[in-house]
Design an enzyme around this catalytic site. Structure first.
Site, PDB file in Angstrom:
ATOM      1  N   PHE A 141      10.457 -11.231 -39.785  1.00 16.98           N
ATOM      2  CA  PHE A 141      10.068 -11.818 -38.420  1.00 16.98           C
ATOM      3  C   PHE A 141      11.256 -11.800 -37.551  1.00 16.98           C
ATOM      4  O   PHE A 141      12.054 -12.502 -37.821  1.00 16.98           O
ATOM      5  CB  PHE A 141       9.111 -12.880 -38.575  1.00 16.98           C
ATOM      6  CG  PHE A 141       8.864 -13.229 -37.269  1.00 16.98           C
ATOM      7  CD1 PHE A 141       7.789 -12.704 -36.853  1.00 16.98           C
ATOM      8  CD2 PHE A 141       9.377 -14.359 -36.390  1.00 16.98           C
ATOM      9  CE1 PHE A 141       7.018 -12.835 -35.493  1.00 16.98           C
ATOM     10  CE2 PHE A 141       8.964 -14.196 -35.014  1.00 16.98           C
ATOM     11  CZ  PHE A 141       7.771 -13.972 -34.674  1.00 16.98           C
ATOM     12  N   ASP A 226      20.163 -12.530 -38.807  1.00 16.91           N
ATOM     13  CA  ASP A 226      19.361 -13.347 -37.836  1.00 16.91           C
ATOM     14  C   ASP A 226      19.409 -14.610 -38.317  1.00 16.91           C
ATOM     15  O   ASP A 226      18.522 -15.036 -39.146  1.00 16.91           O
ATOM     16  CB  ASP A 226      17.902 -12.507 -37.917  1.00 16.91           C
ATOM     17  CG  ASP A 226      16.949 -13.291 -37.092  1.00 16.91           C
ATOM     18  OD1 ASP A 226      17.356 -14.303 -36.444  1.00 16.91           O
ATOM     19  OD2 ASP A 226      15.966 -12.593 -36.662  1.00 16.91           O
ATOM     20  N   LYS A 255      16.898 -20.494 -30.713  1.00 14.85           N
ATOM     21  CA  LYS A 255      16.028 -21.739 -30.915  1.00 14.85           C
ATOM     22  C   LYS A 255      16.909 -23.069 -30.665  1.00 14.85           C
ATOM     23  O   LYS A 255      17.004 -23.635 -29.696  1.00 14.85           O
ATOM     24  CB  LYS A 255      15.184 -21.725 -32.314  1.00 14.85           C
ATOM     25  CG  LYS A 255      14.517 -20.573 -32.330  1.00 14.85           C
ATOM     26  CD  LYS A 255      13.396 -20.686 -33.678  1.00 14.85           C
ATOM     27  CE  LYS A 255      12.596 -19.685 -33.886  1.00 14.85           C
ATOM     28  NZ  LYS A 255      11.597 -19.599 -32.610  1.00 14.85           N
TER      29      LYS A 255
END
Length: 401
Positions: A141, A226, A255
């Site tokens: 994801f 990531d 984030k």
């Protein structure tokens, strides 16, 4: 109808149904706790998918944002501003790299990394034009853009968005032999999550990340990590790759970089890699804006102290010990994770992940399900041991009920 019901009904009527939130309407939050519109308190055990690593309303971050709001919030990259150089310098130093390319969201950062790898492949590695390939892992994801869902194996994320972007090869996560077989002369990068979050907090086999690092170095291929969810303290290290003493060529961050205050993301790499860009070839109106830089600078300062990494290590050991005791009792089939981050597989006989999440909500704890039977636990790193234990007590009560 209650105020909560009215709010949910209005949201259902006037917003697209691309999310299925739990039926709680948050009004305020502080630390690890959120309060709804009717005054009921909930322990936040999701932390905005790790965007809130430092807690709701972290005073240092709020003060940094307030101070910058009074000065200047946006210039666009058409001009320099007085927070930009310091932000890039400090974040590059935190990562042990030379250069930073700031964006806003995690998906933008991944798109930027994809473009960077391709441009590097053509200009530096010498891959023939239009032939660049990036190898990714199944169950990944990385975001929701058209390009990113083109290499997703999740039917919900991918279906009905074709035609899909070519140039990606998917291999099993954790399978070094499959990765080696996929890397060829046109491969420009391997893009991986050091721990797969949305897939259920999947930790790869020991030695996998180190093997990826060796392989990519030998084949002159970029290793792009990531670390949008796994990075910035969540696993007990600044970056999850550190658990195998691995330094990738490219960090993809987001984030928690914005401290739960503003969206901030970045691609961080060497001068050889990010130096391929020339003016006009990539950009973002809000990327690297003064407000974002001010908040992210404070995030970097917090991380440099090591305090939150230590808390994630110590409380994470406690979390996983307590969750491990639930395995084998009939309600929990498996627990995975690292630091203050766990995926808990619920036995089908005890209900779906959604149902367990709803029952926890009724007891004042907020978590999120994924892939049907799994719940994710990822509280703010500043959570107290007492609050963490209280949340775990509620989970035990739900599983025993």
């Amino acid at each position: 109808m209650t105020f909560t019901q009215d709010s949910i009904a209005a949201a259902e009527e006037h917003s697209a149904h691309n999310y299925h939130p739990l039926p709680v309407v948050v009004a305020t939050a502080e630390g690890a706790w959120m309060t709804d519109v009717e005054g009921r308190r909930y322990l936040d055990m999701l932390a905005g998918y790790s965007a809130l690593n430092f807690g709701h309303g972290n005073r240092r971050l709020i003060d940094a944002a307030k101070a910058q709001l009074e000065r200047v919030t946006l210039t666009s990259r058409a001009f320099h501003h007085d927070r930009f150089a310091e932000f890039c310098t400090e974040l590059a130093a935190l990562c042990g790299k030379d250069m930073v390319l700031p964006m806003n969201t995690g998906a933008e950062a991944v798109e930027t990394a994809v473009k960077t790898a391709r441009k590097w492949g053509y200009r530096v590695k010498g891959v023939p034009d239009g032939r660049a390939k990036i190898v990714v892992a199944d169950n990944n994801f990385h975001g929701r853009t058209t390009t990113i869902v083109s290499f997703s194996t999740d039917p919900e994320a991918r279906a009905d968005y074709g035609p899909y972007t070519p140039g990606f090869e998917i291999v099993p996560y954790g399978d070094l032999a499959a990765l080696e077989a996929a890397v060829d002369e046109n491969t420009v990068a391997v893009l991986l999550e050091p721990i797969q979050g949305e897939a259920g907090v999947l930790v790869p086999p020991a030695g996998y990340l180190a093997g990826v690092r060796r392989l990519t170095a030998e084949r002159h291929v970029l290793f792009m990590a990531d670390e949008i969810q796994s990075g910035l303290g969540r696993t007990g290290k600044t970056f999850a790759c550190e658990h195998e003493d691995v330094v990738p060529d490219v960090y993809i961050l987001g984030k928690a970089l914005g401290g739960g205050v503003v969206p901030v993301s970045a691609v961080v790499a060497s001068r050889e890699i990010l130096g391929v860009y020339r003016p006009g070839e990539h950009g973002s109106t809000f990327g690297g804006n003064p407000l974002a830089c001010a908040v992210a600078l404070e995030v970097v300062a917090i991380l440099k102290s090591g305090e939150f990494q230590q808390r994630a290590t110590e409380l994470g050991e406690h979390l996983h010990h307590e969750l491990g005791l639930l395995v084998g009792g009939g309600a929990v089939e498996a627990v995975r994770g690292r630091g203050l981050w766990a995926g808990v597989d619920i036995a089908p006989s005890h209900g779906t992940g959604r149902r367990i999440s709803e029952r926890l909500m009724d007891r004042g704890v907020l978590v999120k399900d994924t892939h049907g039977s799994t719940i994710r636990i990822a509280p703010p790193l500043m959570i107290s041991k007492e609050d963490l234990d209280w949340g775990l007590d509620q989970l035990r009560a739900v599983l025993e009920g």
